[in-house]
Design an enzyme around this catalytic site. Structure first.
Site, PDB file in Angstrom:
ATOM      1  N   HIS A 201       3.773   7.134  -6.287  1.00  0.00           N
ATOM      2  CA  HIS A 201       2.442   7.993  -7.060  1.00  0.00           C
ATOM      3  C   HIS A 201       3.539   9.138  -7.182  1.00  0.00           C
ATOM      4  O   HIS A 201       3.879  10.547  -7.953  1.00  0.00           O
ATOM      5  CB  HIS A 201       1.217   8.616  -6.049  1.00  0.00           C
ATOM      6  CG  HIS A 201       0.214   8.565  -6.602  1.00  0.00           C
ATOM      7  ND1 HIS A 201      -0.818   8.652  -6.565  1.00  0.00           N
ATOM      8  CD2 HIS A 201       0.583   9.732  -7.438  1.00  0.00           C
ATOM      9  CE1 HIS A 201      -1.898   9.205  -6.700  1.00  0.00           C
ATOM     10  NE2 HIS A 201      -1.074  10.243  -8.336  1.00  0.00           N
TER      11      HIS A 201
ATOM     12  N   HIS B 283       1.564   5.148  -2.586  1.00  0.00           N
ATOM     13  CA  HIS B 283       1.808   6.806  -2.418  1.00  0.00           C
ATOM     14  C   HIS B 283       3.446   6.714  -2.916  1.00  0.00           C
ATOM     15  O   HIS B 283       3.387   7.947  -3.378  1.00  0.00           O
ATOM     16  CB  HIS B 283       1.480   6.362  -1.262  1.00  0.00           C
ATOM     17  CG  HIS B 283       0.502   6.376  -0.434  1.00  0.00           C
ATOM     18  ND1 HIS B 283      -1.213   7.020  -1.501  1.00  0.00           N
ATOM     19  CD2 HIS B 283      -0.384   5.716   0.161  1.00  0.00           C
ATOM     20  CE1 HIS B 283      -2.039   6.454  -0.401  1.00  0.00           C
ATOM     21  NE2 HIS B 283      -1.371   5.606   0.848  1.00  0.00           N
TER      22      HIS B 283
ATOM     23  N   HIS C 113       1.090  -1.162   0.097  1.00  0.00           N
ATOM     24  CA  HIS C 113      -0.076   0.123   0.281  1.00  0.00           C
ATOM     25  C   HIS C 113       0.645   1.178  -0.157  1.00  0.00           C
ATOM     26  O   HIS C 113       0.829   2.218  -0.606  1.00  0.00           O
ATOM     27  CB  HIS C 113      -0.648  -0.366   1.059  1.00  0.00           C
ATOM     28  CG  HIS C 113      -2.454   0.945   1.268  1.00  0.00           C
ATOM     29  ND1 HIS C 113      -3.001   1.040   0.904  1.00  0.00           N
ATOM     30  CD2 HIS C 113      -1.835   2.714   1.886  1.00  0.00           C
ATOM     31  CE1 HIS C 113      -3.266   2.047   1.421  1.00  0.00           C
ATOM     32  NE2 HIS C 113      -3.096   3.503   1.473  1.00  0.00           N
ATOM     33  N   GLU C 114       2.017   1.020   0.485  1.00  0.00           N
ATOM     34  CA  GLU C 114       2.546   2.358   1.166  1.00  0.00           C
ATOM     35  C   GLU C 114       3.826   2.840  -0.082  1.00  0.00           C
ATOM     36  O   GLU C 114       3.687   3.980  -0.738  1.00  0.00           O
ATOM     37  CB  GLU C 114       3.588   2.817   2.650  1.00  0.00           C
ATOM     38  CG  GLU C 114       2.339   2.154   3.437  1.00  0.00           C
ATOM     39  CD  GLU C 114       1.046   3.684   3.868  1.00  0.00           C
ATOM     40  OE1 GLU C 114       1.776   4.068   2.795  1.00  0.00           O
ATOM     41  OE2 GLU C 114       1.269   3.332   4.311  1.00  0.00           O
TER      42      GLU C 114
HETATM   43 ZN   LIG Z   1      -3.763   5.511   2.053  1.00  0.00          ZN
END
Ligand SMILES: [Zn+2]
Length: 631
Positions: free
Chosen positions: A423, A420, A416-417
């Site tokens: 991105h 980010h 998940h991280e």
């Molecule tokens: Zn998140």
């Protein structure tokens, strides 16, 4: 979001998301000095010592002073107009570097006072910068549009700020005279009271009702113990816990909670009306130029797909072994827990496999994040809890804080991280600083795609049915709580705003009625799919988001839906879908979130993404049923 507001107070672009938080528990037994270097982030790329940091701090202070000089002069000519924006955004970028270092350093060990002091100094610099820059947007708005066009024609270097300035100008019709703006701003002192009242009353002054569990143990029900015991394997316990929580904890006070929430909804409308919007929904979405149709489409599509939720609820009843499902059964786990273990090295290698569908470029950047030490893995004494990704250091690379505990949750959090981080990395690399940071509405897409890919991978590689059921079942629960539950909240929020906007009375009792009807409809109460007991009517008072945020929660749902659709396309179509997805990764805030998502291959105004997400949910249920049939 809360964290973000604390760290970057009153800066111009408050909607930007730098730090995405995910919390999980862990144990911290060792000192940082005992951790191998390869598992610690390398923040020496920012500064090698405090003296270097102090030099930049002084520089930033002098830039802030310079910025003040431009106050009132932006209209003079294109040069000053440009110089103001240049000075501001350069200072902003420097502030991010300074604060990123301070916040990362202090998170390594919160016990070190000197680092906390850096943290404090950085926060103060942020406040000073925000104050010094507060003239910029009002001043842009006060200049004639023709004059601004002339500035852009005269000065090529201004083109970097084109999107930013246009976005500020978009607010012109919703901006009032200087004096009126002052009155609106000072109203903030009053309109934030409701949130304070809620948090004091709910967390501190309201009595926590006691409950006696089947073990004989007597507990007090607060937020934490409630979310723990509503998952109890013992059905009587979870019924009792939910019943007491909502009956004793909330029904008793429904009119107090209601009057307070109604006050907040009226305050929302006060701002919307004064800013010349018809509704609060219009105003909230307009911050990121999201059409109201995105919201109405979300609610319509979810209504249309309630039969899929009902299929899930029937499956859940079967797996829990109950004849009639009740609302208090929702949090009981329908699958047996599986103890996966992954060392950090194993986790890294596995994720490099998991991300293969994203293409070589993506995988090679993830590998760099491992090799170049972008990530701090190990829980140590005094280290900040939870996990986050920070992409603030624009000219460098993002950092990830983890508290790795060798389990599936750690692996999934890292996936998940990393979403980010990728991105932020690509947006920083491809956009000028002013357009680099992405909006909340797109922020959870890259991270959720990674989690989806990990889930699919784990199902494929599962060693036995037990493992497969665990991954599939956990995924379904996530879809239930993130897609359907959040949209039921979104609908409640919309409904109570409509009452105020239509001049209808709004009391706690009325809110309970509205909430109860929505929940009954979603969970198929009338057709006995899931019985919703009367006391669930008071659940709205327990959800802090209704008072703490305005039209925010729907984004949990849209993110998961769009991410599911985009992940499916990437897996099925390969390169063309990957290329389209880079419109989001590279895009930062160079365009409005809705446009970036469209370019990535999904239209938020159509049913496509919903169809894909719902058919995925159905296929997960097919897989579970075929495993159950075998047994
Ligand atoms: Zn998140």
């Amino acid at each position: 979001m809360g964290e973000l507001m604390k760290q970057f107070p009153s800066l111009v672009k408050l909607f930007l998301v730098l730090i995405m938080i995910n919390n999980f528990s862990y144990s911290q037994n060792i000192e940082r000095s005992e951790v191998p270097l390869k598992f610690k982030w390398d923040n020496s790329i920012l500064y090698t010592n405090i003296d270097e940091w102090n030099i930049d701090k002084k520089l930033l202070e002098s830039e802030i002073e310079k910025l003040k000089y431009f106050n009132g002069k932006m209209k003079n000519n294109s040069y000053v107009f440009y110089k103001t924006l240049r000075t501001y955004f350069d200072a902003y970028k420097l502030y991010y570097k300074i604060s990123d270092y301070a916040f990362r350093l202090s998170d390594e060990d919160l016990r070190i006072g000197a680092n906390q002091s850096l943290n404090q100094q950085a926060t103060n610099l942020g406040t000073q910068l925000g104050e010094a820059a507060s003239f910029i947007n009002p001043e842009i708005l006060s200049i004639e549009k023709n004059t601004i066009n002339k500035f852009f024609n005269e000065k090529n270097q201004l083109s970097e700020f084109h999107f930013y300035v246009n976005d500020v100008l978009r607010m012109k019709e919703h901006t009032l005279s200087e004096n009126e703006e002052k009155v609106l701003a000072s109203a903030g002192l009053i309109t934030t009271t409701m949130n304070e009242v809620y948090s004091i009353f709910d967390n501190a002054e309201k009595t926590n009702p006691p409950v006696k569990l089947s073990t004989g143990e007597e507990i007090e029900l607060n937020g934490a113990s409630y979310s723990k015991y509503r998952t109890s394997e013992n059905r009587e316990d979870r019924e009792k816990v939910m019943n007491v929580m909502f009956t004793e904890g909330y029904r008793k006070y429904q009119n107090t909670f209601g009057a307070n929430l109604a006050g907040k909804i009226r305050a929302d409308y006060f701002y919307a009306k004064n800013r010349k919007y018809n509704t609060v929904l219009e105003q909230s979405l307009d911050v990121n130029k999201i059409p109201v149709g995105v919201y109405t489409n979300l609610v319509d599509q979810i209504h249309k797909n309630l039969p899929t939720l009902h299929r899930f609820l029937k499956l859940k009843a079967k797996m829990l072994g109950v004849d009639q499902l009740h609302y208090y059964d929702l949090y009981a786990s329908m699958v047996k827990n599986v103890d996966f273990t992954f060392s950090i090295d194993e986790g890294q290698n596995l994720l490099l496999e998991v991300f293969k569908p994203m293409g070589e470029e993506y995988v090679s950047t993830v590998k760099r994040s491992f090799d170049e030490r972008w990530i701090d893995y190990v829980p140590t004494k005094g280290k900040s809890s939870g996990a986050y990704s920070s992409g603030a250091a624009y000219d460098f690379h993002p950092f990830i804080l983890m508290n790795w505990t060798d389990d599936f949750e750690s692996l999934s959090t890292l996936a998940h991280e990393l979403g980010h981080t990728m991105h932020s990395y690509y947006s920083n690399k491809n956009q000028p600083f002013v357009n680099a940071q992405y909006a909340t509405f797109v922020a959870e897409i890259a991270s959720t795609i990674n989690e989806t890919l990990l889930n699919d991978f784990m199902v494929k590689k599962a060693k036995n049915d037990e493992e497969k059921l665990y991954i599939l079942g956990t995924y379904l629960d996530l879809m239930r709580s993130t897609i359907f539950r959040q949209v039921s909240f979104a609908e409640f929020e919309w409904e109570i705003h409509k009452r105020v906007e239509n001049n209808e009375p709004l009391t706690g009792e009325e809110m309970s009625k509205i909430y109860f009807e929505i929940v009954k409809k979603y969970y198929g109460h009338d057709s006995n799919i899931c019985i919703v007991p009367d006391y669930v009517a008071f659940e709205w008072a327990y959800i802090p988001h209704f008072i703490g945020y305005t039209y925010y929660v729907y984004q949990y749902s849209t993110s998961l839906i769009y991410a599911t659709a985009l992940a499916e396309k990437i897996v099925k179509e390969g390169q063309p879908a990957i290329d389209r997805f880079y419109n989001i990764l590279n895009g930062g805030s160079s365009d409005y979130p809705i446009e970036l998502i469209k370019k990535a291959g999904v239209d938020p105004l159509s049913s496509e993404a919903f169809d894909i997400a719902i058919s995925k949910m159905n296929s997960v249920m097919d897989q579970i049923e075929s495993i159950l049939d075998k047994k």
